[in-house]
Design a protein around this motif. Sequence first.
Motif, PDB file in Angstrom:
ATOM      1  N   VAL A  24      64.869  93.326 113.349  1.00  0.00           N
ATOM      2  CA  VAL A  24      65.632  93.798 112.191  1.00  0.00           C
ATOM      3  C   VAL A  24      66.914  94.470 112.640  1.00  0.00           C
ATOM      4  O   VAL A  24      67.981  94.287 112.022  1.00  0.00           O
ATOM      5  CB  VAL A  24      64.761  94.756 111.352  1.00  0.00           C
ATOM      6  N   ASN A  28      70.539  93.258 111.640  1.00  0.00           N
ATOM      7  CA  ASN A  28      71.550  94.152 111.085  1.00  0.00           C
ATOM      8  C   ASN A  28      72.873  93.974 111.789  1.00  0.00           C
ATOM      9  O   ASN A  28      73.917  93.882 111.161  1.00  0.00           O
ATOM     10  CB  ASN A  28      71.082  95.597 111.226  1.00  0.00           C
ATOM     11  N   HIS A  31      74.440  90.877 110.766  1.00  0.00           N
ATOM     12  CA  HIS A  31      74.984  90.845 109.413  1.00  0.00           C
ATOM     13  C   HIS A  31      76.111  91.844 109.218  1.00  0.00           C
ATOM     14  O   HIS A  31      76.431  92.201 108.096  1.00  0.00           O
ATOM     15  CB  HIS A  31      73.878  91.114 108.402  1.00  0.00           C
ATOM     16  N   ARG A  45      74.819  80.329 112.730  1.00  0.00           N
ATOM     17  CA  ARG A  45      74.130  81.521 112.256  1.00  0.00           C
ATOM     18  C   ARG A  45      72.634  81.456 112.577  1.00  0.00           C
ATOM     19  O   ARG A  45      72.041  82.407 113.091  1.00  0.00           O
ATOM     20  CB  ARG A  45      74.324  81.602 110.748  1.00  0.00           C
ATOM     21  N   ILE A  49      70.396  83.768 114.994  1.00  0.00           N
ATOM     22  CA  ILE A  49      69.191  84.486 114.554  1.00  0.00           C
ATOM     23  C   ILE A  49      68.007  84.115 115.433  1.00  0.00           C
ATOM     24  O   ILE A  49      67.200  84.973 115.816  1.00  0.00           O
ATOM     25  CB  ILE A  49      68.905  84.179 113.072  1.00  0.00           C
ATOM     26  N   LEU A 174      60.264  88.623 102.605  1.00  0.00           N
ATOM     27  CA  LEU A 174      60.842  89.885 102.126  1.00  0.00           C
ATOM     28  C   LEU A 174      62.251  89.674 101.616  1.00  0.00           C
ATOM     29  O   LEU A 174      62.648  90.212 100.589  1.00  0.00           O
ATOM     30  CB  LEU A 174      60.818  90.880 103.276  1.00  0.00           C
ATOM     31  N   TYR A 175      62.988  88.857 102.337  1.00  0.00           N
ATOM     32  CA  TYR A 175      64.383  88.653 101.934  1.00  0.00           C
ATOM     33  C   TYR A 175      64.478  87.738 100.735  1.00  0.00           C
ATOM     34  O   TYR A 175      65.356  87.900  99.894  1.00  0.00           O
ATOM     35  CB  TYR A 175      65.184  88.068 103.095  1.00  0.00           C
ATOM     36  N   THR A 176      63.608  86.765 100.707  1.00  0.00           N
ATOM     37  CA  THR A 176      63.720  85.823  99.590  1.00  0.00           C
ATOM     38  C   THR A 176      63.092  86.353  98.315  1.00  0.00           C
ATOM     39  O   THR A 176      63.375  85.850  97.231  1.00  0.00           O
ATOM     40  CB  THR A 176      63.032  84.496  99.949  1.00  0.00           C
ATOM     41  N   ALA A 177      62.271  87.348  98.434  1.00  0.00           N
ATOM     42  CA  ALA A 177      61.575  87.839  97.249  1.00  0.00           C
ATOM     43  C   ALA A 177      62.550  88.475  96.287  1.00  0.00           C
ATOM     44  O   ALA A 177      62.439  88.300  95.068  1.00  0.00           O
ATOM     45  CB  ALA A 177      60.496  88.832  97.640  1.00  0.00           C
ATOM     46  N   THR A 178      63.463  89.208  96.802  1.00  0.00           N
ATOM     47  CA  THR A 178      64.384  89.927  95.929  1.00  0.00           C
ATOM     48  C   THR A 178      65.609  89.084  95.611  1.00  0.00           C
ATOM     49  O   THR A 178      66.200  88.557  96.492  1.00  0.00           O
ATOM     50  CB  THR A 178      64.811  91.242  96.574  1.00  0.00           C
TER      51      THR A 178
ATOM     52  N   VAL B 405      69.226  82.634 103.927  1.00  0.00           N
ATOM     53  CA  VAL B 405      68.901  83.672 102.958  1.00  0.00           C
ATOM     54  C   VAL B 405      69.907  84.806 103.018  1.00  0.00           C
ATOM     55  O   VAL B 405      70.343  85.322 102.004  1.00  0.00           O
ATOM     56  CB  VAL B 405      67.469  84.171 103.207  1.00  0.00           C
ATOM     57  N   ASN B 406      70.265  85.127 104.199  1.00  0.00           N
ATOM     58  CA  ASN B 406      71.022  86.362 104.356  1.00  0.00           C
ATOM     59  C   ASN B 406      72.388  86.348 103.682  1.00  0.00           C
ATOM     60  O   ASN B 406      72.707  87.316 102.999  1.00  0.00           O
ATOM     61  CB  ASN B 406      71.164  86.694 105.831  1.00  0.00           C
ATOM     62  N   MET B 409      72.371  87.171 100.271  1.00  0.00           N
ATOM     63  CA  MET B 409      71.926  88.518  99.958  1.00  0.00           C
ATOM     64  C   MET B 409      72.818  89.566 100.587  1.00  0.00           C
ATOM     65  O   MET B 409      72.368  90.648 100.907  1.00  0.00           O
ATOM     66  CB  MET B 409      70.494  88.708 100.436  1.00  0.00           C
ATOM     67  N   ASP B 410      74.023  89.182 100.756  1.00  0.00           N
ATOM     68  CA  ASP B 410      74.905  90.117 101.450  1.00  0.00           C
ATOM     69  C   ASP B 410      74.959  91.467 100.746  1.00  0.00           C
ATOM     70  O   ASP B 410      75.012  92.505 101.395  1.00  0.00           O
ATOM     71  CB  ASP B 410      76.312  89.529 101.520  1.00  0.00           C
ATOM     72  N   ILE B 413      71.591  93.322 101.187  1.00  0.00           N
ATOM     73  CA  ILE B 413      71.032  93.474 102.527  1.00  0.00           C
ATOM     74  C   ILE B 413      70.830  94.929 102.909  1.00  0.00           C
ATOM     75  O   ILE B 413      69.781  95.301 103.429  1.00  0.00           O
ATOM     76  CB  ILE B 413      71.941  92.773 103.539  1.00  0.00           C
ATOM     77  N   LEU B 416      68.094  96.281 101.213  1.00  0.00           N
ATOM     78  CA  LEU B 416      66.863  95.786 101.826  1.00  0.00           C
ATOM     79  C   LEU B 416      66.587  96.525 103.119  1.00  0.00           C
ATOM     80  O   LEU B 416      65.443  96.795 103.461  1.00  0.00           O
ATOM     81  CB  LEU B 416      66.989  94.289 102.093  1.00  0.00           C
ATOM     82  N   LEU B 417      67.672  96.817 103.769  1.00  0.00           N
ATOM     83  CA  LEU B 417      67.484  97.564 105.010  1.00  0.00           C
ATOM     84  C   LEU B 417      66.873  98.909 104.703  1.00  0.00           C
ATOM     85  O   LEU B 417      65.972  99.362 105.408  1.00  0.00           O
ATOM     86  CB  LEU B 417      68.818  97.736 105.717  1.00  0.00           C
ATOM     87  N   LYS B 419      65.105  99.555 102.217  1.00  0.00           N
ATOM     88  CA  LYS B 419      63.710  99.314 101.868  1.00  0.00           C
ATOM     89  C   LYS B 419      62.900  99.009 103.123  1.00  0.00           C
ATOM     90  O   LYS B 419      61.773  99.465 103.286  1.00  0.00           O
ATOM     91  CB  LYS B 419      63.619  98.144 100.883  1.00  0.00           C
ATOM     92  N   ASP B 420      63.554  98.226 103.971  1.00  0.00           N
ATOM     93  CA  ASP B 420      62.881  97.926 105.234  1.00  0.00           C
ATOM     94  C   ASP B 420      62.550  99.197 105.976  1.00  0.00           C
ATOM     95  O   ASP B 420      61.490  99.322 106.590  1.00  0.00           O
ATOM     96  CB  ASP B 420      63.790  97.066 106.118  1.00  0.00           C
ATOM     97  N   THR B 465      59.597  96.306  93.986  1.00  0.00           N
ATOM     98  CA  THR B 465      59.938  95.439  95.120  1.00  0.00           C
ATOM     99  C   THR B 465      59.366  95.991  96.401  1.00  0.00           C
ATOM    100  O   THR B 465      58.808  95.264  97.235  1.00  0.00           O
ATOM    101  CB  THR B 465      61.462  95.317  95.253  1.00  0.00           C
ATOM    102  N   HIS B 469      56.797  94.220  98.917  1.00  0.00           N
ATOM    103  CA  HIS B 469      57.028  94.041 100.353  1.00  0.00           C
ATOM    104  C   HIS B 469      55.908  94.661 101.150  1.00  0.00           C
ATOM    105  O   HIS B 469      55.463  94.126 102.155  1.00  0.00           O
ATOM    106  CB  HIS B 469      58.355  94.674 100.756  1.00  0.00           C
TER     107      HIS B 469
END
Lengths: 178, 520
Positions: A24, A28, A31, A45, A49, A174-178, B405-406, B409-410, B413, B416-417, B419-420, B465, B469
């Motif tokens: 993660v 980060n 991103h 990309r 990853i 987790l990422y796709t859920a939201t 995905v990322n 979700m910019d 993100i 989410l972080l 939340k992470d 959410t 998670h």
Amino acid sequence: MSPSQQPTEKNPTNLKNQFARRFVRALNSLHNPKKSAHDNQMHRRSRRIKIAAYNAMASVVGSRRTWSRAVLWKIRNRSRTQGLFRNNRKRVDHQIVTNYHHRHHVKLSIKRRNPNPKREVYFDPSRYSGQEAKLRKLVPGAENMDSWCLVDEATDYINCLAAQVEVMKTLVDLYTAT
Amino acid sequence: MAGEDEIEGRNREDEQMHYNSTNLSSDWPFNATNDLTNTSMAMVASSNPMNNASCSSASMIDSFCQTPPTIWDHHPTNSQTLGAFSDLNMQNNPTTSSSSLGFRKGNLLTPSWPPPNSAIKRGGMFLPPPTATPTMLPHTLSQFPADSGFIERAARLSSFSAGNFEDMINPFGNVPESSMSPYNNRPVQGQPQEGFVNGFKSTSGEGSKDLPLPVDCGTNDGSQPKNDARQGGSGFSGNNLPGESEYSEGGAGGGGGQDETSDEGLGSKKRRRSDQDSDYNQVKRSPQTPNESTKNNTEIQQKGDKNPISVANKSKHGKQISQSSDGQKEEYIHVRARRGQATNSHSLAERVRREKISERMKFLQDLVPGCSKVTGKAVMLDEIINYVQSLQRQVEFLSMKLATVNPRMDFNIEGLLAKDMGVSGTLGFGADMAMAYTQNPSQLAIMQGGIPGLGSSSSDAVRRTINSHLMAIGGVYKDPNSQVPNSWDDELHNIVQMGLNPSSTQNLGSTTPSHLKAEP
């Protein structure tokens, strides 16, 4: 050789946690908006990853294992060569081609070096040499192992890889859920 | 048993060393005294019928050492055969030899006897022939011509003090008579006393047969018997060395000690040390041994008989002894090789390696799903390869997914972080995460920018959410409970220290207690 190598983690949960933490963090940094603006292509990309994931796993395992050492070495080397290529492209843009061949050659020679020189080269002609050779190709850094070490490394590698896949799956969810 | 053997071996070595060292000093003075003992022994031997003498010696020896009685039962027969060969006078020889051997054996076996004594006795045993044999074997002398081969052998035996194994064997190999077999067998370390006895018995027995030895001893000079004696001693010392090395190297304990007697004809185990054995074989085969002795040896080899007795033994005794020693054999054999398996060092090492690999393979089998049912290494390896490939492909696929995905979700993100972070906090993502954030100030700023946006949404949604998670990750992390309590506190602390926006802290604060409740 073998007894000195402990299994990476007794506790798979701990392994997963550490990997997730590192991964993660790496995501980060990937991103970072500056960078994300820089590389738009999906392919690069995803490669980044993937490399980040392998790197995270290998660095969690550390230098205890041959495969993790090999992965780290490869990634470090790759980043070096990539940096080199990028630099070279820039240089080409700037019409500076001096020293390129020399540096390239040096890098390649470094890349070819055995990541684990202590391990002696031993190929045993066993019946499963074909499949063993396949497995050798799959497990990083296992090119020069004897078969016992190969099996040992493969066990550990599979263990870690499975954990990695699981964590990555959850992250994707987790990422796709939201 | 093991300890005894080792101790015996050591003592023997010591004795022999002592004997070698004190050879010159002790031997000669005892020539005179030896007469008494020898004559007395000769008296006993001559007065008693042969079997009685041997039996008494056997009992004596049994009291001294726990050797299988078969060894000693064997003596009378041997002497009888010899007797069949030779005269009644000849019969005296074997008996005396056996009795003397018995004494010798006692010397060898009881380490409590001071070494000088043993040396003396040994000297007495060996030296008697020059003086005593003339009295004992006058007839035989006339009957049997002196063997020139023996003289050669005796001459060579002097070189034995060096303790060289091959040297030892070579002279023996040159001996044309059946004495070959005893000498070949003698190096056996496991029950050296027997080998010793056999060797001597064979010498004396052959003395009765060929009579080279007594003749030379009695008539020519006394130095030759001494050489012979020294040969015996040195032979043992020389033999002891490999035996000792075997002890230390093999680690098989005393059981191994018996096996790893340096005699090649003996144990099947023995062949493990391929180098020595090969040398030994070469040495042994090179001199063209008479058919009889070679046959004996081969028989012994085939049976895996360890006991040197086979020397003069025919197959019957060999079988007996092998059977008696079978119980001992089973104890250690399973450590190295089972019956019928190859026993040289390479194949043993290979077997150990294969066992290790298969043991590892079992772990691997457990790891790979669907691989436990598969039998056969090739299929298993296939499964493993497929699994690794699928995992690697999965990693690739997941990374692609993450990459796809990322970007989308910019915006989210950073939320989410956060939340992470919460999730990771519950799951033991410890202080490192917080450190990472603090080390990355720009990101922290971004996060601070991003979280208020999240904060605009209802806290219920965030909680939902996060809970989802949590559920998702909780499935993965099978037991987060072990790490939850301490890391959670740290995480909270770090979050507070990070100085997030009040709204975000509010959000987190509102969500985290529910997690805390939910988690344990």
